[in-house]
Design a protein around this motif. Structure first.
Motif, PDB file in Angstrom:
ATOM      1  N   GLN A 150       0.823  -1.222   0.000  1.00  0.00           N
ATOM      2  CA  GLN A 150       0.000   0.000   0.000  1.00  0.00           C
ATOM      3  C   GLN A 150       0.852   1.266   0.000  1.00  0.00           C
ATOM      4  O   GLN A 150       0.358   2.347   0.251  1.00  0.00           O
ATOM      5  CB  GLN A 150      -0.921   0.005   1.228  1.00  0.00           C
ATOM      6  CG  GLN A 150      -1.780  -1.229   1.383  1.00  0.00           C
ATOM      7  CD  GLN A 150      -2.796  -1.394   0.277  1.00  0.00           C
ATOM      8  OE1 GLN A 150      -3.342  -0.411  -0.231  1.00  0.00           O
ATOM      9  NE2 GLN A 150      -3.052  -2.633  -0.128  1.00  0.00           N
ATOM     10  N   PHE A 151       2.135   1.125  -0.291  1.00  0.00           N
ATOM     11  CA  PHE A 151       3.028   2.276  -0.209  1.00  0.00           C
ATOM     12  C   PHE A 151       2.698   3.351  -1.249  1.00  0.00           C
ATOM     13  O   PHE A 151       3.044   4.521  -1.056  1.00  0.00           O
ATOM     14  CB  PHE A 151       4.483   1.839  -0.380  1.00  0.00           C
ATOM     15  CG  PHE A 151       5.043   1.159   0.835  1.00  0.00           C
ATOM     16  CD1 PHE A 151       4.703   1.597   2.106  1.00  0.00           C
ATOM     17  CD2 PHE A 151       5.905   0.080   0.717  1.00  0.00           C
ATOM     18  CE1 PHE A 151       5.210   0.976   3.237  1.00  0.00           C
ATOM     19  CE2 PHE A 151       6.418  -0.542   1.836  1.00  0.00           C
ATOM     20  CZ  PHE A 151       6.071  -0.102   3.098  1.00  0.00           C
ATOM     21  N   ALA A 152       2.041   2.972  -2.329  1.00  0.00           N
ATOM     22  CA  ALA A 152       1.695   3.964  -3.351  1.00  0.00           C
ATOM     23  C   ALA A 152       0.719   5.004  -2.830  1.00  0.00           C
ATOM     24  O   ALA A 152       0.526   6.051  -3.465  1.00  0.00           O
ATOM     25  CB  ALA A 152       1.118   3.272  -4.592  1.00  0.00           C
ATOM     26  N   THR A 181       8.336   2.372  10.590  1.00  0.00           N
ATOM     27  CA  THR A 181       9.189   3.376   9.941  1.00  0.00           C
ATOM     28  C   THR A 181       9.400   3.101   8.458  1.00  0.00           C
ATOM     29  O   THR A 181      10.014   3.911   7.777  1.00  0.00           O
ATOM     30  CB  THR A 181      10.555   3.430  10.638  1.00  0.00           C
ATOM     31  OG1 THR A 181      11.175   2.138  10.569  1.00  0.00           O
ATOM     32  CG2 THR A 181      10.401   3.839  12.093  1.00  0.00           C
ATOM     33  N   GLN A 182       8.928   1.960   7.962  1.00  0.00           N
ATOM     34  CA  GLN A 182       9.160   1.620   6.552  1.00  0.00           C
ATOM     35  C   GLN A 182       8.450   2.573   5.600  1.00  0.00           C
ATOM     36  O   GLN A 182       8.859   2.728   4.453  1.00  0.00           O
ATOM     37  CB  GLN A 182       8.705   0.184   6.274  1.00  0.00           C
ATOM     38  CG  GLN A 182       9.589  -0.872   6.898  1.00  0.00           C
ATOM     39  CD  GLN A 182       9.197  -2.265   6.454  1.00  0.00           C
ATOM     40  OE1 GLN A 182       8.425  -2.427   5.512  1.00  0.00           O
ATOM     41  NE2 GLN A 182       9.716  -3.265   7.134  1.00  0.00           N
ATOM     42  N   VAL A 183       7.385   3.194   6.071  1.00  0.00           N
ATOM     43  CA  VAL A 183       6.623   4.083   5.199  1.00  0.00           C
ATOM     44  C   VAL A 183       7.368   5.390   4.942  1.00  0.00           C
ATOM     45  O   VAL A 183       7.129   6.054   3.924  1.00  0.00           O
ATOM     46  CB  VAL A 183       5.230   4.365   5.815  1.00  0.00           C
ATOM     47  CG1 VAL A 183       5.367   5.236   7.058  1.00  0.00           C
ATOM     48  CG2 VAL A 183       4.308   5.007   4.800  1.00  0.00           C
ATOM     49  N   ILE A 184       8.291   5.771   5.825  1.00  0.00           N
ATOM     50  CA  ILE A 184       8.956   7.073   5.705  1.00  0.00           C
ATOM     51  C   ILE A 184       9.763   7.202   4.412  1.00  0.00           C
ATOM     52  O   ILE A 184       9.648   8.215   3.715  1.00  0.00           O
ATOM     53  CB  ILE A 184       9.830   7.333   6.950  1.00  0.00           C
ATOM     54  CG1 ILE A 184       8.947   7.425   8.202  1.00  0.00           C
ATOM     55  CG2 ILE A 184      10.650   8.603   6.777  1.00  0.00           C
ATOM     56  CD1 ILE A 184       9.717   7.645   9.485  1.00  0.00           C
ATOM     57  N   PRO A 185      10.592   6.208   4.024  1.00  0.00           N
ATOM     58  CA  PRO A 185      11.308   6.365   2.746  1.00  0.00           C
ATOM     59  C   PRO A 185      10.385   6.530   1.546  1.00  0.00           C
ATOM     60  O   PRO A 185      10.689   7.296   0.628  1.00  0.00           O
ATOM     61  CB  PRO A 185      12.128   5.070   2.647  1.00  0.00           C
ATOM     62  CG  PRO A 185      12.269   4.601   4.054  1.00  0.00           C
ATOM     63  CD  PRO A 185      11.008   4.991   4.733  1.00  0.00           C
ATOM     64  N   HIS A 186       9.267   5.826   1.547  1.00  0.00           N
ATOM     65  CA  HIS A 186       8.322   5.957   0.443  1.00  0.00           C
ATOM     66  C   HIS A 186       7.657   7.336   0.446  1.00  0.00           C
ATOM     67  O   HIS A 186       7.382   7.904  -0.616  1.00  0.00           O
ATOM     68  CB  HIS A 186       7.263   4.860   0.535  1.00  0.00           C
ATOM     69  CG  HIS A 186       7.809   3.476   0.369  1.00  0.00           C
ATOM     70  ND1 HIS A 186       7.980   2.885  -0.865  1.00  0.00           N
ATOM     71  CD2 HIS A 186       8.258   2.576   1.292  1.00  0.00           C
ATOM     72  CE1 HIS A 186       8.489   1.669  -0.707  1.00  0.00           C
ATOM     73  NE2 HIS A 186       8.657   1.452   0.589  1.00  0.00           N
TER      74      HIS A 186
END
Length: 865
Positions: A150-152, A181-186
């Motif tokens: 769902q990162f898009a 925290t994985q969502v932050i780079p995206h």
């Protein structure tokens, strides 16, 4: 007897063991013929997502066995949110129940723990966690991500921010595990090229006191747009506290990700009332399809029985994703001899093309295809409504598969923001503990009319100039109070702009040009001066071929010709009876008249004029002609001795070809333009610090030209109006503007206030007063523009000669008419006298005849007489 009983007992035991063994063999054979498959499931039954996933898997088992006639068995285990428990359950499923696949695992910790166990036993592990990192897939070859990423949605978040013109936002996330925290780079990747800036990152801990402290801190800052990436429980506590602190009122904006939004269907109405105005992005679930409706009916019945403590029985995205993943695994296992590595190879070949609960389901590189469609919801009152969708590549739409590209969120209809404002919130406000705006001011300003930094004897700073006063006027136009302080900076203009990027200044005011490369450090308001870069060179003298007509204006020339013709006509009319040469045919007399108009007054002797009226006209005519002629001669002589302002150098190519030296203002961006765009040699470029240095260098020949911004050019040429001139084309330059930090929420307000100052006429008045009153210092030169003499200088003279000629003409006409009338009067008197004499004569004759007739009749009378 006792021995016989023991013997019978042993025989009985042996028979039972034999029967048990036979039955077991029969069951195994039956299982082999009936295609029995065993899969395991590990979910967290303390969470709503885990409960939905388990019930959905059980529903698949019922549907699949009924539809295919297979014997699919599910062994479900509860991890209780503990990865150690998950490892224990996975080991038991593999060793005891010989499961051929394991599903579930909705946290990263559970995924990496069970993946290790599954890879060692070569049992495929299908994770329902949608953010399995690539390194985990590379490390454990039997690990599969069964839920789409769902990162898009981070791109959808940026699209909402840009549509509403919010340049900054605060990111709030829950620090629950390493996956949070994985969502932050995206997110950073999505905003990298968008012009949107993350002003702050807030990490929420499970402690209530920490949450309150963070809310208190962000409340005092300017940014009012908050992006929340937190679980449902933490999100609800966040909004409860925000409501009590007045942060759910008008002016605030709250946007949630799918981590929170996907479980909103489980929230009761009282909770929704404190979240009114929240806009959320969720995972796409086509809940109007027939497949979903059929699944929903079965799910609700089973969920209500197994989870009676839950108030809402509706299935969400977690149930739908678990159903589709389990169905694909079941289809793959139904193939003969499909297990272990063969199962992994078989899964990508299975696709639910539109038949899945969540739509099309496809696995690529042990990952479910990522989602590119996200529903947008808006919390209103006691529930929420679906506004529409955002699709990658298509933008916003009210329905799925809309082919037009729409970047405006407003086209989805009216959105209820917190506090229910009529218009979209501006997304920021003045901080409650705001410090004065730190405004950098250049000390290297060359033209002090724009910026001048001075210190008095006590060391007090004073900043004056056009740019400074304009900034103060713009601040007055802002819809809020904004304190500020000027801070001088001694460095180049590029370095000054970089200070804004380095957060040393909040803004910059001065003669700072808008240059494209500076946009990487800061943003600019609308320019408040003319744009362009101008080349200034010394002037050269020049005379035009029509210079001889310049002394008089066109009207002056026309009236002079007309008055000459008129005076010539008067002289011709009066003198023609006395001069035979003035008579003849009409063509001959016309030629004589024109010749007389322009030559007779200069050639004729006064004795040749026979009438005093002609002499009077000629004297006035000659007097006017002498004065006009002398003025013409003087004006023409002046023009012949004066230079006309033309440039010595026509264009910059001539300067480059002759290897000429050029100048620019020290610290300005112009040097980069001269080197990179116009390709001047750096050795041929000189810097100067004042207009006086420019003028001396140009006059002495040290430089052949100087390149100035358009506002500076106007000031310089106003001061040295006789010596220098602009030449060549105007080069690209953005003009002067105010500088603000990238993503500054004040940029739009500053630009709007600047336009208000301009449209009200204040800008023009300030420009005329402060930089439009420069006086020319080249007083030794005569005015370079040719000023022609006009009628206003000679109207009295023309009136004198024209009036004299008109008086002479009037007298001549009167005398001529009188003489003519006298002749006619004398003739009339003579005729009357002759008539009178004739009548008297005839009367006498008549009287005699009467006497002669009466005499015979009266002799006595005659005798007496």
């Amino acid at each position: 007897m006792m021995r016989n009983k023991l013997t019978y007992f042993h025989v009985f035991i042996i028979i039972l063991l034999f029967l048990s063994y036979s039955i077991n063999k029969i069951n195994i054979a039956s299982a082999s013929t009936n295609d029995t498959f065993v899969i395991g499931a590990i979910t967290d039954m303390t969470s709503r997502a885990g409960k939905e996933a388990r019930v959905a898997m059980e529903t698949v088992i019922d549907d699949f066995n009924a539809k295919t006639g297979k014997n699919l068995t599910l062994y479900a285990r509860n991890s209780r949110g503990n990865f150690v428990q998950a490892i224990h359950e996975a080991t038991d499923l593999i060793d005891t129940h010989k499961v051929e696949a394991i599903l579930g695992l909705q946290t990263l910790e559970e995924v990496v723990s069970v993946a290790e166990v599954g890879s060692e036993a070569q049992v495929p592990t299908f994770s329902l966690f949608d953010s399995v990192p690539q390194w985990a897939l590379d490390r454990w070859p039997f690990l599969v991500q069964a839920s789409p990423s769902q990162f898009a949605q981070m791109k959808a978040v940026v699209a909402i921010l840009k549509s509403c013109e919010w340049n900054r936002f605060t990111f709030i996330y829950e620090d629950i595990n390493s996956a949070s925290t994985q969502v932050i780079p995206h997110l950073m990747e999505a905003i990298k090229e968008s012009g949107v800036e993350m002003s702050n990152i807030v990490k929420l801990s499970p402690f209530a006191s920490s949450l309150l402290e963070e809310l208190e801190r962000i409340k005092t800052e300017q940014c009012r747009v908050f992006l929340v990436h937190a679980t449902l429980e933490t999100g609800i506590r966040l909004f409860q506290n925000a409501k009590s602190m007045g942060m759910m009122e008008r002016g605030y904006v709250w946007i949630t990700t799918n981590l929170f939004t996907d479980l909103l269907h489980t929230v009761n109405s009282s909770t929704f009332s404190m979240m009114e105005g929240v806009v959320g992005l969720g995972s796409f679930l086509p809940d109007t399809s027939s497949q979903f409706q059929d699944f929903s009916t079965k799910f609700q019945k089973k969920f209500k029985i197994e989870q009676p403590e839950e108030d809402n029985n509706m299935p969400g995205i977690f149930a739908a994703q678990a159903y589709d993943a389990t169905w694909i695994v079941a289809l793959a296992l139904s193939e003969k001899n499909t297990s272990g590595q063969k199962l992994l190879e078989r899964v990508p070949l299975i696709s639910l093309d539109g038949n899945g609960i969540t739509g099309e389901v496809q696995f690529v590189d042990r990952k479910s295809a990522a989602s590119h469609i996200f529903p947008i919801i808006n919390v209103i009152g006691k529930y929420y409504r679906e506004l529409g969708f955002w699709s990658e590549g298509l933008g916003f739409s009210e329905v799925i598969n809309q082919t037009t590209n729409d970047t405006s969120l407003q086209n989805l209809g009216h959105i209820f923001w917190p506090g229910r404002p009529l218009h979209t919130p501006r997304g920021w406000d003045i901080s409650t503990n705001v410090n004065p705006l730190r405004v950098g001011v250049p000390m290297m300003a060359m033209f002090k009319q724009f910026v001048e930094v001075k210190y008095d004897r006590d060391g007090n700073l004073t900043c004056t100039g056009y740019s400074i006063e304009l900034f103060k006027e713009v601040v007055k136009q802002l819809p809020y109070y904004l304190p500020y302080e000027f801070i001088p900076f001694n460095g180049t203009y590029d370095q000054l702009v970089e200070q804004v990027y380095l957060k040393n200044f909040d803004a910059v005011v001065g003669d700072v040009s808008v240059v494209s490369r500076r946009y990487q450090y800061a943003e600019f308001t609308h320019p408040y001066t003319e744009t362009g870069l101008v080349m200034v060179v010394p002037v050269a003298s020049h005379h035009g071929q029509w210079l001889f007509v310049k002394p008089f204006t066109l009207g002056m020339w026309a009236l002079t010709v007309m008055i000459h013709i008129y005076n010539g006509f008067v002289v011709w009319l009066i003198e023609r009876k006395h001069s035979p040469e003035l008579e003849g045919s009409a063509l001959h007399q016309t030629g004589i008249l024109l010749c007389l108009a322009f030559t007779r007054m200069f050639l004729a002797n006064g004795d040749e004029l026979h009438s005093n009226l002609t002499r009077m006209t000629a004297v006035a005519w000659l007097f006017a002609a002498i004065i006009i002629g002398q003025c013409y001669t003087a004006s023409l002589t002046s023009m012949l001795t004066v230079r006309r302002l033309i440039p010595k150098v026509a264009d910059f190519e001539t300067l480059k070809n002759t290897n000429a030296v050029v100048g620019y203002g020290r610290g300005a961006h112009v040097v980069k333009y001269l080197e990179d765009v116009l390709h001047f040699k750096s050795s041929n470029i000189r810097s100067f610090t004042s207009p006086e240095e420019y003028a001396r260098a140009l006059r002495s020949g040290e430089i052949a030209a100087v390149f100035l911004e358009a506002p500076f050019t106007k000031l310089f040429l106003s001061k040295y109006c006789k010596s220098f001139i602009a030449a060549g084309p105007t080069f690209g330059d953005g003009g002067f503007a105010f500088v603000l930090q990238k993503g500054s929420p004040m940029l739009l307000d500053f630009t709007k206030a600047l336009l208000n100052v301009s449209e009200s006429g204040t800008l023009r008045h300030m420009e005329q007063r402060m930089i439009g009153s420069e006086h020319c210092v080249d007083m030794e030169s005569i005015h370079d523009d040719y000023e022609s003499l006009g009628l206003h200088s000679f109207w009295s003279l023309f009136l004198f000669t024209g009036g004299t000629s008109t008086v002479a003409l009037a007298i001549y006409v009167i005398i001529s008419l009188r003489n003519r009338y006298q002749i006619e009067w004398r003739s009339s008197i003579t005729i009357i006298s002759d008539v009178r004499k004739y009548f008297l004569y005839r009367r006498k004759q008549f009287s005699r005849k009467v006497s002669d007739v009466e005499s015979p009749k009266s002799p006595n009378t005659l005798e007496m007489t």
